[in-house]
Scaffold this motif. Structure first.
Motif, mmCIF file in Angstrom:
data_model
loop_
_atom_site.group_PDB
_atom_site.id
_atom_site.type_symbol
_atom_site.label_atom_id
_atom_site.label_comp_id
_atom_site.label_asym_id
_atom_site.label_seq_id
_atom_site.Cartn_x
_atom_site.Cartn_y
_atom_site.Cartn_z
ATOM 1 N N ASN A 42 0.840 -1.203 0.000
ATOM 2 C CA ASN A 42 0.000 0.000 0.000
ATOM 3 C C ASN A 42 0.869 1.245 0.000
ATOM 4 O O ASN A 42 1.856 1.308 0.727
ATOM 5 C CB ASN A 42 -0.904 0.032 1.245
ATOM 6 N N GLY A 43 0.479 2.207 -0.834
ATOM 7 C CA GLY A 43 1.205 3.471 -0.858
ATOM 8 C C GLY A 43 2.444 3.468 -1.728
ATOM 9 O O GLY A 43 3.161 4.464 -1.812
ATOM 10 N N ALA A 44 2.710 2.358 -2.434
ATOM 11 C CA ALA A 44 3.922 2.268 -3.255
ATOM 12 C C ALA A 44 3.864 3.174 -4.481
ATOM 13 O O ALA A 44 4.899 3.548 -5.031
ATOM 14 C CB ALA A 44 4.149 0.821 -3.695
ATOM 15 N N GLY A 45 2.650 3.503 -4.924
ATOM 16 C CA GLY A 45 2.501 4.376 -6.094
ATOM 17 C C GLY A 45 1.844 3.695 -7.283
ATOM 18 O O GLY A 45 1.842 4.225 -8.393
ATOM 19 N N LYS A 46 1.238 2.528 -7.054
ATOM 20 C CA LYS A 46 0.634 1.768 -8.155
ATOM 21 C C LYS A 46 -0.531 2.526 -8.779
ATOM 22 O O LYS A 46 -0.608 2.685 -9.994
ATOM 23 C CB LYS A 46 0.160 0.395 -7.646
ATOM 24 N N THR A 47 -1.443 2.984 -7.918
ATOM 25 C CA THR A 47 -2.625 3.669 -8.435
ATOM 26 C C THR A 47 -2.245 4.981 -9.122
ATOM 27 O O THR A 47 -2.773 5.312 -10.186
ATOM 28 C CB THR A 47 -3.633 3.934 -7.287
HETATM 29 N N1 LIG Z 1 -4.651 12.884 -4.021
HETATM 30 C C1 LIG Z 1 -3.618 12.673 -3.203
HETATM 31 N N2 LIG Z 1 -3.187 13.631 -2.350
HETATM 32 C C2 LIG Z 1 -2.144 13.426 -1.536
HETATM 33 N N3 LIG Z 1 -1.441 12.279 -1.475
HETATM 34 C C3 LIG Z 1 -1.814 11.278 -2.282
HETATM 35 C C4 LIG Z 1 -2.925 11.416 -3.187
HETATM 36 N N4 LIG Z 1 -3.053 10.248 -3.866
HETATM 37 C C5 LIG Z 1 -2.085 9.430 -3.406
HETATM 38 N N5 LIG Z 1 -1.333 10.048 -2.461
HETATM 39 C C6 LIG Z 1 -0.163 9.463 -1.756
HETATM 40 O O1 LIG Z 1 0.758 9.003 -2.738
HETATM 41 C C7 LIG Z 1 1.348 7.775 -2.334
HETATM 42 C C8 LIG Z 1 1.108 6.691 -3.387
HETATM 43 O O2 LIG Z 1 -0.274 6.347 -3.405
HETATM 44 P P1 LIG Z 1 -0.919 5.288 -4.416
HETATM 45 O O3 LIG Z 1 -2.388 5.295 -4.173
HETATM 46 O O4 LIG Z 1 -0.447 5.555 -5.785
HETATM 47 O O5 LIG Z 1 -0.289 3.929 -3.893
HETATM 48 P P2 LIG Z 1 -0.746 2.434 -4.197
HETATM 49 O O6 LIG Z 1 0.512 1.681 -4.436
HETATM 50 O O7 LIG Z 1 -1.766 2.401 -5.255
HETATM 51 O O8 LIG Z 1 -1.360 1.969 -2.825
HETATM 52 P P3 LIG Z 1 -2.766 1.241 -2.517
HETATM 53 O O9 LIG Z 1 -2.507 -0.203 -2.685
HETATM 54 O O10 LIG Z 1 -3.011 1.630 -1.091
HETATM 55 O O11 LIG Z 1 -3.779 1.819 -3.457
HETATM 56 C C9 LIG Z 1 0.767 7.455 -0.974
HETATM 57 O O12 LIG Z 1 1.663 7.933 -0.006
HETATM 58 C C10 LIG Z 1 -0.520 8.238 -0.946
HETATM 59 O O13 LIG Z 1 -0.870 8.579 0.370
#
Ligand SMILES: Nc1ncnc2c1ncn2[C@@H]1O[C@H](COP(=O)(O)OP(=O)(O)OP(=O)(O)O)[C@@H](O)[C@H]1O
Length: 265
Positions: A42-47
């Motif tokens: 979680n939070g790695a930056g995938k989304t």
């Molecule tokens: N709109 C936003 N405003 C501020 N910070 C954000 C925003 N979107 C994402 N982040 C931050 O950017 C970082 C990457 O988030 P992202 O959602 O890309 O991770 P992820 O790998 O998809 O995790 P997950 O499995 O939880 O979805 C995280 O620290 C998140 O808190």
């Protein structure tokens, strides 16, 4: 058509939200006909990576291309050729599975047949069931099905197996492989090392906005954790991640298991 360009290409992608650096400079490519996985906790930056590649967000720095197109400037063309698994809110609760797929098919000029999609997603027995009566895993598969209906050149899935039991997952994997075997390209995010190992041709390991490694599951394991090779590639990938980042993917996986129990009802 720019078929010589990679199916997707990210160069030096940086995304900052105020003081938070979500992506710290990512380079990625996927070839046509490849399943590329984004694996990370979680939070790695995938989304964020997926949102930039689909044109929902502009990068702070760097460049993204899908099918050779700028996803922000060529949005209309990208939307015709790239399908992203929609959010749950895209489903009408009172429609049946088949009605949902027919509706999505009606939005495209040369759609796949709803009958074919329902079978590929392993939803034949639920074809006349209304969306509000589906389990979490069935809803997820229906969402992926709505994306397949458009026969996209590139299919993008954000944690598609969330909430699925093991059988549903196998149906999902078969459908994703079927799309690739028909010449399509797939980008999917996951925090399951097993899914990355079993399904993806190549895997990008993401950690806190950076690319820790990129390669086939077998290559990554033989390069970074050769002593784990005979314990299975999923286990090996966990070890690769641990060796490269000093942290574990498994914490995120526990969460998936908790979600999975929702499927049985
Ligand atoms: N709109 C936003 N405003 C501020 N910070 C954000 C925003 N979107 C994402 N982040 C931050 O950017 C970082 C990457 O988030 P992202 O959602 O890309 O991770 P992820 O790998 O998809 O995790 P997950 O499995 O939880 O979805 C995280 O620290 C998140 O808190």
């Amino acid at each position: 058509m720019s078929h010589h360009a990679p199916a997707l290409e990210a160069t030096g992608l940086v995304k900052r939200y105020g003081t938070v650096t979500a992506l710290a400079g990512i380079d990625l490519t996927a070839a046509h006909g490849e399943i590329l996985g984004l694996l990370g906790p979680n939070g790695a930056g995938k989304t964020t990576t997926i949102e930039i590649l689909t044109g929902l967000r502009a990068p702070t720095e760097g460049r993204a291309r899908v099918l050779g197109l700028d996803p922000v400037r060529r949005r209309a063309e990208v939307r015709e050729r790239v399908a992203v698994q929609p959010q749950q809110a895209a489903l009408f609760e009172h429609q049946t599975v088949m009605e949902t797929l027919r509706l999505w098919a009606s939005l495209h000029t040369d759609p796949a047949g709803p009958e074919e999609v329902v079978e590929r997603m392993g939803l034949t027995a639920s074809r006349d069931v209304r969306v509000h009566r589906l389990s979490g895993g069935q809803r997820q598969r229906l969402l992926v099905g709505t994306a397949l209906v458009s026969r996209p050149e590139l299919l993008i899935l954000d944690e598609p197996s969330t909430g699925m039991d093991p059988n549903a997952r196998l149906d999902l994997w078969a459908a994703v492989r079927g799309h690739r075997d028909g010449g399509g390209t797939v980008l999917l995010s996951t925090h399951s090392m097993e899914e990355a190992a079993e399904l993806c041709d190549r895997v990008a390991l993401l950690d806190r906005g950076s690319l820790a490694a990129l390669g086939t599951p077998a290559d990554l394991v033989s390069r970074h954790a050769p002593e784990q090779a005979d314990r299975g590639l999923g286990f090996g990938l966990e070890q690769v991640f641990r060796d490269l980042t000093g942290r574990s993917l498994a914490d995120a996986d526990t969460e998936t298991d908790a979600e999975t129990t929702q499927e049985t009802r």
